[in-house]
Design a protein around this motif. Sequence first.
Motif, PDB file in Angstrom:
ATOM      1  N   TYR A 118      41.517  -1.267  28.253  1.00 52.09           N
ATOM      2  CA  TYR A 118      42.691  -1.829  28.928  1.00 52.09           C
ATOM      3  C   TYR A 118      43.976  -1.306  28.289  1.00 52.09           C
ATOM      4  O   TYR A 118      44.960  -1.043  28.978  1.00 52.09           O
ATOM      5  CB  TYR A 118      42.636  -3.350  28.875  1.00 52.09           C
ATOM      6  CG  TYR A 118      41.451  -3.927  29.617  1.00 52.09           C
ATOM      7  CD1 TYR A 118      41.420  -3.954  31.014  1.00 52.09           C
ATOM      8  CD2 TYR A 118      40.352  -4.428  28.931  1.00 52.09           C
ATOM      9  CE1 TYR A 118      40.329  -4.470  31.702  1.00 52.09           C
ATOM     10  CE2 TYR A 118      39.258  -4.950  29.598  1.00 52.09           C
ATOM     11  CZ  TYR A 118      39.248  -4.971  30.984  1.00 52.09           C
ATOM     12  OH  TYR A 118      38.157  -5.471  31.660  1.00 52.09           O
ATOM     13  N   ASP A 121      44.728   2.283  29.519  1.00 47.66           N
ATOM     14  CA  ASP A 121      44.927   2.451  30.961  1.00 47.66           C
ATOM     15  C   ASP A 121      46.258   1.824  31.375  1.00 47.66           C
ATOM     16  O   ASP A 121      46.361   0.606  31.518  1.00 47.66           O
ATOM     17  CB  ASP A 121      43.776   1.797  31.734  1.00 47.66           C
ATOM     18  CG  ASP A 121      43.919   1.954  33.238  1.00 47.66           C
ATOM     19  OD1 ASP A 121      44.865   2.631  33.686  1.00 47.66           O
ATOM     20  OD2 ASP A 121      43.080   1.401  33.969  1.00 47.66           O
ATOM     21  N   THR A 124      46.668  -1.133  33.930  1.00 51.51           N
ATOM     22  CA  THR A 124      46.236  -2.506  33.690  1.00 51.51           C
ATOM     23  C   THR A 124      47.187  -3.187  32.707  1.00 51.51           C
ATOM     24  O   THR A 124      47.830  -2.531  31.890  1.00 51.51           O
ATOM     25  CB  THR A 124      44.810  -2.553  33.111  1.00 51.51           C
ATOM     26  OG1 THR A 124      44.807  -1.899  31.829  1.00 51.51           O
ATOM     27  CG2 THR A 124      43.824  -1.859  34.034  1.00 51.51           C
ATOM     28  N   CYS A 126      48.346  -5.167  29.348  1.00 51.31           N
ATOM     29  CA  CYS A 126      47.890  -5.151  27.957  1.00 51.31           C
ATOM     30  C   CYS A 126      49.034  -5.609  27.063  1.00 51.31           C
ATOM     31  O   CYS A 126      50.105  -4.991  27.057  1.00 51.31           O
ATOM     32  CB  CYS A 126      47.419  -3.760  27.532  1.00 51.31           C
ATOM     33  SG  CYS A 126      47.025  -3.660  25.770  1.00 51.31           S
ATOM     34  N   ALA A 137      40.960  -8.228  28.754  1.00 50.87           N
ATOM     35  CA  ALA A 137      39.680  -8.114  28.053  1.00 50.87           C
ATOM     36  C   ALA A 137      39.071  -9.473  27.740  1.00 50.87           C
ATOM     37  O   ALA A 137      37.855  -9.585  27.592  1.00 50.87           O
ATOM     38  CB  ALA A 137      39.857  -7.326  26.759  1.00 50.87           C
TER      39      ALA A 137
END
Length: 323
Positions: A118, A121, A124, A126, A137
């Motif tokens: 995550y 990327d 996404t 985070c 996560a």
Amino acid sequence: MRPYTYAAARSVGEALERAGDGSAYLAGGTTLVDLMKLEVVSPAHVVDITAVPLRGIRRGPRGLFIGAMERMADVAGHHLVAEPYPVVAEALRQSASPQIRNMATIGGNLLQRTRCGYFRDPATPCNRREPGSGCPAVDGHNRSHAILGTSDACVATHPSDLAVALTALDARLSLRGAGGERTLRLADFYRLPGGTPHLENELRPGELITGVTVPALPWARRSTYVKVRDRRSYEFALCSAAVAVHVKGGVIREARVAAGGVGTRPWRLPAVEEALRGRPMRTETFEAAVAHAADGARPLARNAFKPALLRRTIVRALVHLAG
């Protein structure tokens, strides 16, 4: 990759002068370049320090000194490391791939970023990359994530094998910045995520790691690094254990134990160390000592196997040292 400016430095002083807000140091580049390509990090200015003389592997009154710009492969094979501190050499040899070990530096290894998918990327959320955006996560794909030192804001594991071995041996970092030089225990260098997981360590803006000192521990010759992973090469740990013991007359006089792949930072296990001291060097001792290795763990939906794996990994390392 976004545009950036570039400068090369030939001394620590020059590197510090050329660094500023939004800058990054380039050493081996095995982490930084990847993250820049992914646009996970986008420094406005890159300072190349490959020519800065931060090399050297030498033994002194305080222990073993390793320059921050030494290559991982060179350190792993050096006689001042491989013989007196096998746990360090083994941790390095089990890191990444031969090609990366030939390029990556010791300082860069200790500063590498988490391999959480995550985080890497940008599509996404985070909290490490964008504070306050969330941690998918926690309820997502978390088989490889941490069970110790986690928070609701972050459950990413620390990726460095070397840092686990050095934490077990109570190594210290030499740091240099605009305010001068300082030293710091590696165990105190990495921060727990808490509510600010984007603040990963105690490095100050523009500061450089110049070297690592491992204390003089003659008995650390009896040490090892065990790494459990899904494949034998170029894979990060599901769980690892760095263990060193001083045995006299069949009794454990001193022990150092740290774990990787299970914590948000390299995880020292003083309760296990205390349970080993004064006990005979045999399997029953090991199995009793690891009973509290995962105290305080917060397993997630897909990594509930990790507390048991942590205990077994430490026992495996101790059995290896027992011969």
